[in-house]
Enzyme design. Structure first.
Site, PDB file in Angstrom:
ATOM      1  N   GLY A 102      40.841  43.944  51.151  1.00 19.75           N
ATOM      2  CA  GLY A 102      41.564  45.070  50.579  1.00 19.75           C
ATOM      3  C   GLY A 102      41.167  46.406  51.212  1.00 19.75           C
ATOM      4  O   GLY A 102      41.981  47.332  51.259  1.00 19.75           O
ATOM      5  N   GLU A 125      39.625  36.892  53.098  1.00 19.79           N
ATOM      6  CA  GLU A 125      40.234  36.314  51.887  1.00 19.79           C
ATOM      7  C   GLU A 125      40.314  34.790  51.955  1.00 19.79           C
ATOM      8  O   GLU A 125      40.121  34.098  50.954  1.00 19.79           O
ATOM      9  CB  GLU A 125      41.653  36.883  51.676  1.00 19.79           C
ATOM     10  CG  GLU A 125      41.702  38.271  51.068  1.00 19.79           C
ATOM     11  CD  GLU A 125      41.614  39.388  52.097  1.00 19.79           C
ATOM     12  OE1 GLU A 125      41.146  39.130  53.234  1.00 19.79           O
ATOM     13  OE2 GLU A 125      41.998  40.520  51.764  1.00 19.79           O
TER      14      GLU A 125
HETATM   15  C1  3H9 Z   1      40.554  40.979  48.631  1.00 18.65           C
HETATM   16  O1  3H9 Z   1      40.214  41.996  49.159  1.00 18.65           O
HETATM   17  C2  3H9 Z   1      41.927  40.697  48.123  1.00 18.65           C
HETATM   18  C3  3H9 Z   1      42.941  41.693  48.580  1.00 18.65           C
HETATM   19  O2  3H9 Z   1      43.482  41.319  49.831  1.00 18.65           O
HETATM   20  C4  3H9 Z   1      44.117  41.745  47.669  1.00 18.65           C
HETATM   21  C5  3H9 Z   1      43.878  42.199  46.274  1.00 18.65           C
HETATM   22  C6  3H9 Z   1      45.119  42.365  45.501  1.00 18.65           C
HETATM   23  N1  3H9 Z   1      33.577  42.345  45.285  1.00 18.65           N
HETATM   24  O3  3H9 Z   1      26.933  39.768  50.569  1.00 18.65           O
HETATM   25  P1  3H9 Z   1      25.916  40.760  50.139  1.00 18.65           P
HETATM   26  C7  3H9 Z   1      28.560  42.296  46.236  1.00 18.65           C
HETATM   27  S1  3H9 Z   1      39.449  39.706  48.352  1.00 18.65           S
HETATM   28  C8  3H9 Z   1      32.544  42.460  44.441  1.00 18.65           C
HETATM   29  O4  3H9 Z   1      24.648  40.256  49.589  1.00 18.65           O
HETATM   30  P2  3H9 Z   1      25.670  41.655  52.858  1.00 18.65           P
HETATM   31  C9  3H9 Z   1      27.769  41.000  46.307  1.00 18.65           C
HETATM   32  O5  3H9 Z   1      28.098  40.139  45.246  1.00 18.65           O
HETATM   33  C10 3H9 Z   1      37.899  40.342  48.944  1.00 18.65           C
HETATM   34  N2  3H9 Z   1      31.257  42.412  44.839  1.00 18.65           N
HETATM   35  O6  3H9 Z   1      25.607  41.826  51.273  1.00 18.65           O
HETATM   36  C11 3H9 Z   1      26.362  41.527  46.230  1.00 18.65           C
HETATM   37  O7  3H9 Z   1      26.090  41.819  44.879  1.00 18.65           O
HETATM   38  P3  3H9 Z   1      24.660  41.578  44.248  1.00 18.65           P
HETATM   39  C12 3H9 Z   1      37.815  40.294  50.400  1.00 18.65           C
HETATM   40  C13 3H9 Z   1      31.033  42.252  46.141  1.00 18.65           C
HETATM   41  O8  3H9 Z   1      25.250  42.950  53.413  1.00 18.65           O
HETATM   42  C14 3H9 Z   1      26.432  42.849  46.991  1.00 18.65           C
HETATM   43  O9  3H9 Z   1      27.811  43.221  46.999  1.00 18.65           O
HETATM   44  N3  3H9 Z   1      36.511  40.699  50.826  1.00 18.65           N
HETATM   45  C15 3H9 Z   1      32.060  42.127  47.071  1.00 18.65           C
HETATM   46  O10 3H9 Z   1      24.972  40.421  53.261  1.00 18.65           O
HETATM   47  C16 3H9 Z   1      25.954  42.757  48.415  1.00 18.65           C
HETATM   48  O11 3H9 Z   1      26.650  41.685  49.064  1.00 18.65           O
HETATM   49  C17 3H9 Z   1      35.483  39.832  50.937  1.00 18.65           C
HETATM   50  O12 3H9 Z   1      35.637  38.653  50.743  1.00 18.65           O
HETATM   51  C18 3H9 Z   1      33.386  42.186  46.604  1.00 18.65           C
HETATM   52  N4  3H9 Z   1      34.444  42.106  47.424  1.00 18.65           N
HETATM   53  O13 3H9 Z   1      27.218  41.435  53.194  1.00 18.65           O
HETATM   54  C19 3H9 Z   1      34.167  40.415  51.373  1.00 18.65           C
HETATM   55  N5  3H9 Z   1      31.514  41.958  48.306  1.00 18.65           N
HETATM   56  O14 3H9 Z   1      23.750  42.480  44.995  1.00 18.65           O
HETATM   57  C20 3H9 Z   1      33.051  39.734  50.671  1.00 18.65           C
HETATM   58  C21 3H9 Z   1      30.189  41.996  48.128  1.00 18.65           C
HETATM   59  O15 3H9 Z   1      24.824  41.923  42.802  1.00 18.65           O
HETATM   60  N6  3H9 Z   1      31.787  40.341  50.973  1.00 18.65           N
HETATM   61  N7  3H9 Z   1      29.884  42.173  46.833  1.00 18.65           N
HETATM   62  O16 3H9 Z   1      24.351  40.145  44.485  1.00 18.65           O
HETATM   63  C22 3H9 Z   1      31.078  40.036  52.084  1.00 18.65           C
HETATM   64  O17 3H9 Z   1      31.526  39.322  52.958  1.00 18.65           O
HETATM   65  C23 3H9 Z   1      29.695  40.615  52.185  1.00 18.65           C
HETATM   66  O18 3H9 Z   1      29.283  40.971  50.894  1.00 18.65           O
HETATM   67  C24 3H9 Z   1      29.577  41.859  53.105  1.00 18.65           C
HETATM   68  C25 3H9 Z   1      28.158  42.442  52.967  1.00 18.65           C
HETATM   69  C26 3H9 Z   1      29.837  41.431  54.543  1.00 18.65           C
HETATM   70  C27 3H9 Z   1      30.561  42.923  52.698  1.00 18.65           C
END
Ligand code: 3H9
Length: 697
Positions: A102, A125
């Site tokens: 997003g 996603e």
């Molecule tokens: C989307 O976008 C749908 C849209 O197209 C349409 C909508 C209508 N939400 O991984 P980390 C938290 S779907 C909430 O340990 P890193 C994670 O749980 C989304 N929380 O850090 C953790 O929390 P905690 C598409 C999130 O540096 C903290 O942030 N996007 C989200 O190793 C740190 O995360 C993705 O799928 C989130 N979206 O990696 C991206 N993302 O500390 C998913 C992270 O409480 N995220 N958190 O445990 C990632 O790939 C990795 O987190 C990122 C950072 C690369 C960003």
């Protein structure tokens, strides 16, 4: 605007800053703040353009995953993107960090995208069983073309700013001061007399519709038959971007997104995403302080020891390896070098990194050389006395604050800890083979392990990029205990009438890459045979014992390494052939046990396997070996090939419903009471109207 979206006006530019740490996920407050800020900028006569940026380590990394499944709250993310795109004043998105999902969709809706040079963009996603649902499938093809868009969305990979610029996904790269460069661009666009074409009206990427359609057809026929639901929907959406007007494409994308969101696959994949991160949250972190680990001593240069050494070297640590004689040491060091050379030739590491890693590696035959290591890991063969001797040797030379870790898969670490002066420094670090590839690390906490040492295990896992799961001491910890139940369940099924080949096919159809008998062949049938022999004296005489596996071993058929196990392996061929002689052995054993063979459906096989895994998982929770059900799921997915999109055995229990699982177990209990007796935890949860998810915290 609110606590997570800041709005200021600077030199006639409205600067909208998102600040929702840690990853600026686009939750309700952010979306609401963004709409209000864009509207405020459009209503302010002094503002000529808008700069959209984020504070902290990244521009939004996506929608807020934790909001999925809750009742939707307006404004939606598509609303926010449409508001940005329809803004009467040009919007410049200044992006950095990991601009994903997003977050990238917000940027695509803007009129101009400028990225810091270290930015990564992507659509992860698909890893959550979703597709970009805020216009990403419609806007990206318009900018960069069908194939690059499809590649990005289908793979979920992140690409760097340079690649994104080449593919027209962004418009410019800023070397450093992103804010200043962004402001300058906003000022320039604000002064333009002619309006900028919105992304929805651009066709830069769609100049070649014929070849584009060809690509679509090709892609469809190339789709792997792995049971995944979302890839076909992604193709449909990107195709819609080509064929339909923007608004219709957007509506189509929305419908597909909703379908994905409601699917069991997406629920399971989202569960795994959260579970992987939750696994690192353990009680010991509240009181324990991680010790520094810079130098690691590894005992044993076999495949496991070498793999562990590579992992440590890759993370920049110094590694000393000890072996019992010069020849074994030479072999161990050569194994490490071969992996590092492979990493260099495949481009995974640079020449400089390869050289540095080799410089950080040394070998020795003398335990005294371990006097300065921060952590010693024994990775020798699975023999209690031999491991105890290693620990005694380490005990004599290690510093008082050095950690003693064992890579044992089964042995009692409490007993091992008794052999040293400082049992509080003893921990299990159970790597999975090949250790330099497999992501899972079971961190086994023994009775006397200090919180500092546990905290060090988890900090180490982070630095070596493994997924740690906390386990208590029991025969096989979490993973091998469940694997043992898996083995028993499939052996019962085969003895009762199915062939190993049918069981393998049924489990592959469930989503495992390899069936259980293929895995047994790969691991070596002699290892489990030796364990069975060791356990013979203490085995409960009432427990059902399946003997065909012994009969196969008695022929010296030990699996892939001997060319013959449940399957026959031709030289150089990985996939084995079914062997009628194996079936004859099984038939003879059935006769000897007086078992009338019966037919099984694939579903029955899958149900029994699942019931066995879930029940063993429940026992592990009851015994406090596993902290939470989702930890068990993480172990089975990352260590044992459980299909990620099924969410793990405990998630499957919740998806199927505990009543269903309980009734299966009750029925099976009549056949074999000891093995199938339902864990009391399942009944307790049912009484309270809960599923395993209630225990995930
Ligand atoms: C989307 O976008 C749908 C849209 O197209 C349409 C909508 C209508 N939400 O991984 P980390 C938290 S779907 C909430 O340990 P890193 C994670 O749980 C989304 N929380 O850090 C953790 O929390 P905690 C598409 C999130 O540096 C903290 O942030 N996007 C989200 O190793 C740190 O995360 C993705 O799928 C989130 N979206 O990696 C991206 N993302 O500390 C998913 C992270 O409480 N995220 N958190 O445990 C990632 O790939 C990795 O987190 C990122 C950072 C690369 C960003």
């Amino acid at each position: 605007m609110n606590s997570v979206v800041k709005y200021t006006v600077r030199d006639g530019i409205a600067v909208i800053t998102i600040n929702n740490q840690p990853v600026n996920a686009l939750g309700f407050d952010v979306r609401d703040g963004l709409i209000n800020a864009i509207n405020a900028a459009n209503n302010n006569g002094d503002v000529s353009a808008i700069l959209l940026r984020a504070q902290g380590r990244t521009f939004p990394a996506g929608a807020d995953i934790k909001e999925f499944g809750l009742p939707p709250r307006a404004p939606s993310l598509p609303d926010v993107c449409n508001t940005i795109e329809n803004s009467s004043k040009p919007v410049v998105a200044a992006i950095h960090g990991t601009t994903l999902g997003g977050g990238f969709e917000l940027a695509l809706a803007a009129h101009y995208r400028i990225a810091h040079k270290d930015t990564k963009v992507g659509f992860p996603e698909v890893n959550l069983g979703l597709l970009p649902g805020a216009g990403g499938t419609q806007r990206l093809p318009r900018l960069s073309g069908g194939l690059p868009a499809l590649n990005l969305i289908m793979t979920g990979k992140q690409v760097n700013a340079q690649f994104a610029l080449k593919r027209n996904m962004i418009d410019a790269i800023s070397e450093d001061n992103l804010l200043m460069v962004g402001l300058k661009m906003a000022l320039k666009l604000g002064q333009r007399k002619t309006p900028i074409t919105a992304t929805k009206d651009r066709r830069d990427g769609m100049q070649d519709p014929v070849s584009y359609q060809k690509v679509m057809r090709m892609r469809r026929s190339e789709l792997p038959d792995d049971g995944m639901f979302v890839p076909g929907k992604i193709i449909d959406c990107v195709e819609a971007a080509l064929l339909l007007p923007f608004e219709s494409g957007l509506a189509f994308e929305r419908e597909m997104f909703e379908d994905c969101l409601a699917s069991e696959q997406s629920k399971a994949l989202r569960h795994v995403f959260i579970a992987e991160r939750k696994a690192a949250k353990i009680p010991e972190l509240e009181t324990g302080t991680a010790r520094d680990v810079k130098t690691v001593g590894i005992v044993g240069g076999g495949l496991m020891g070498a793999g562990i050494a590579v992992v440590m070297l890759t993370a920049g640590m110094t590694v000393k390896m000890i072996e019992r004689d010069q020849e074994s040491l030479h072999l161990g060091l050569s194994r490490i070098k071969a992996i590092l050379d492979g990493n260099l030739s495949s481009g995974r590491i640079t020449k400089g990194a390869h050289e540095a890693q080799l410089n950080h590696l040394s070998g020795t035959l003398d335990y005294n050389d371990f006097a300065d290591v921060d952590l010693a890991i024994e990775a020798i063969f699975e023999d209690k006395t031999a491991k105890e001797n290693v620990f005694k040797n380490l005990n004599n030379v290690l510093r008082d604050d050095a950690i003693l870790a064992t890579n044992t898969s089964y042995l009692d670490i409490d007993e091992l800890a008794q052999t040293v002066d400082r049992p509080e420094n003893v921990i299990g670090l159970h790597f999975f083979s090949p250790a330099h590839i497999m992501k899972l690390l079971e961190v086994v906490v023994a009775g006397k392990t200090s919180p500092d040492v546990v905290a060090t295990g988890f900090a180490l896992a982070k630095s070596i990029r493994k997924i740690p799961v906390r386990a208590g001491v029991t025969d096989g910890f979490i993973g091998n205990r469940i694997f043992k139940a898996y083995r028993a369940a499939v052996e019962f099924i085969v003895e009762d009438g199915a062939s190993p080949y049918q069981v393998d096919a049924a489990m592959r159809a469930f989503g495992f890459k390899l069936g259980p008998f293929q895995v047994f062949d790969l691991a070596g049938l002699d290892i489990a045979w030796a364990q069975r022999k060791r356990a013979a004296a203490t085995r409960d005489p009432k427990a059902r014992y399946v003997s065909f596996a012994d009969k196969i071993c008695e022929k010296n058929w030990f699996g892939r390494k001997t060319g013959q196990g449940y399957y026959t392996y031709e030289k150089g061929v990985q996939i084995g052939k079914e062997d009628p002689r194996v079936l004859e052995i099984i038939v003879a054993e059935r006769k000897a046990q007086n078992i009338q063979p019966r037919a099984f459906t694939d579903k029955e096989i899958q149900d029994r396997v699942l019931a066995a895994m879930i029940n063993e998982g429940a026992r592990l929770l009851d015994e406090k070996i596993a902290l939470r059900p989702s930890d068990i799921d993480v172990v089975m997915i990352h260590g044992y090939g459980f299909p990620r999109w099924r969410g793990g055995p405990m998630k499957q229990a919740d998806i199927r419903g505990l009543i269903y699982v309980q009734s299966k177990l009750r029925a099976l209990e009549k056949e074999e009471p000891l093995f199938w007796k339902p864990s009391g935890l399942i009944g307790d949860l049912m009484k309270n109207g809960k599923g395993f998810d209630a225990l995930n915290g």
